[in-house]
Design a protein around this motif. Structure first.
Motif, PDB file in Angstrom:
ATOM      1  N   SER A  13     -16.023 -80.979  81.153  1.00  0.00           N
ATOM      2  CA  SER A  13     -15.818 -81.537  82.491  1.00  0.00           C
ATOM      3  C   SER A  13     -14.334 -81.497  82.871  1.00  0.00           C
ATOM      4  N   MET A  14     -13.452 -81.586  81.871  1.00  0.00           N
ATOM      5  CA  MET A  14     -12.020 -81.490  82.148  1.00  0.00           C
ATOM      6  C   MET A  14     -11.652 -80.082  82.591  1.00  0.00           C
ATOM      7  N   VAL A  15     -12.347 -79.081  82.058  1.00  0.00           N
ATOM      8  CA  VAL A  15     -12.114 -77.706  82.507  1.00  0.00           C
ATOM      9  C   VAL A  15     -12.543 -77.568  83.960  1.00  0.00           C
ATOM     10  N   VAL A  16     -13.723 -78.089  84.272  1.00  0.00           N
ATOM     11  CA  VAL A  16     -14.247 -78.009  85.635  1.00  0.00           C
ATOM     12  C   VAL A  16     -13.294 -78.686  86.616  1.00  0.00           C
ATOM     13  N   ASN A  17     -12.713 -79.789  86.198  1.00  0.00           N
ATOM     14  CA  ASN A  17     -11.785 -80.543  87.056  1.00  0.00           C
ATOM     15  C   ASN A  17     -10.344 -80.052  86.963  1.00  0.00           C
TER      16      ASN A  17
END
Length: 207
Positions: free
Chosen positions: A90-94
């Motif tokens: 999710s950190m990659v997506v954000n």
């Protein structure tokens, strides 16, 4: 005075030349950085529409000796493992890339043989490419680990293509071309053909 004026004019011309060269180099670096972010954003979009594929090793920084291969039997992810992976992803997506990189490192420490370990190696390789400055050597290591330990994983074709690009950026054109040709030779058919197509495009643009 006239001679000194000539010397000053020559120095100004030389400084202008240096400034123009530095401006050109800066533009190249900006273009390369933009290309890496666009490529990563595209991959994030692709994975956002599909569940993670997985099957597993010890992170580069632990100092442990990795195995040369892994069992082919399916590995079932524990709830805590999936939660840790989803949090890192999710950190990659954000676009919290630095935090994502640290999260994936911790994931590999906590789950060295987990279901999502190969995916974590892959994303670490991608993230090392967008750090400031890019860490091509670390990217090379994690992509290599993924290829060595999970040769049949769904991420292998893309990891091999990315490793070819990393070698190119490190200045090893022969190794880069070898890997890119291998991607084309082994993955031109079926669901993995996108990696082969990207390898062809990279070769056409850079060799």
């Amino acid at each position: 005075l006239f001679y000194q004026l000539q010397l000053l004019q020559q120095e100004v011309m030389q400084l202008r030349g240096v400034l123009e060269e530095q401006a050109y180099q800066l533009k190249q670096l900006k273009d390369q950085s933009k290309e890496r972010y666009i490529d990563l954003d595209r991959r994030v979009g692709e994975l956002a529409t599909a569940p993670p594929v997985a099957t597993s090793t010890v992170p580069v920084s632990t100092g442990q000796t990795p195995a040369t291969s892994r069992p082919s039997a399916p590995v079932v992810a524990e709830p805590d493992e999936k939660s840790a992976y989803d949090k890192a992803y999710s950190m990659v997506v954000n676009r919290r890339f630095d935090e994502a990189l640290e999260a994936f490192k911790q994931f590999l420490i906590d789950y060295p043989d987990g279901k999502y370990t190969p995916n974590s190696y892959y994303w670490m390789g991608e993230l090392y490419g967008v750090t400031t400055p890019p860490d091509h050597e670390s990217a090379r290591q994690v992509f290599t680990q993924l290829l060595d330990q999970y040769p049949d994983h769904a991420k292998t074709p893309d990891a091999m293509f990315k490793l070819g690009k990393v070698y190119f950026l490190k200045g090893n054109r022969n190794k880069s071309r070898e890997l890119l040709d291998k991607v084309i030779a082994e993955y031109s058919q079926g669901s993995n053909s996108s990696a082969a197509n990207k390898a062809r495009q990279f070769i056409n643009a850079n060799f």
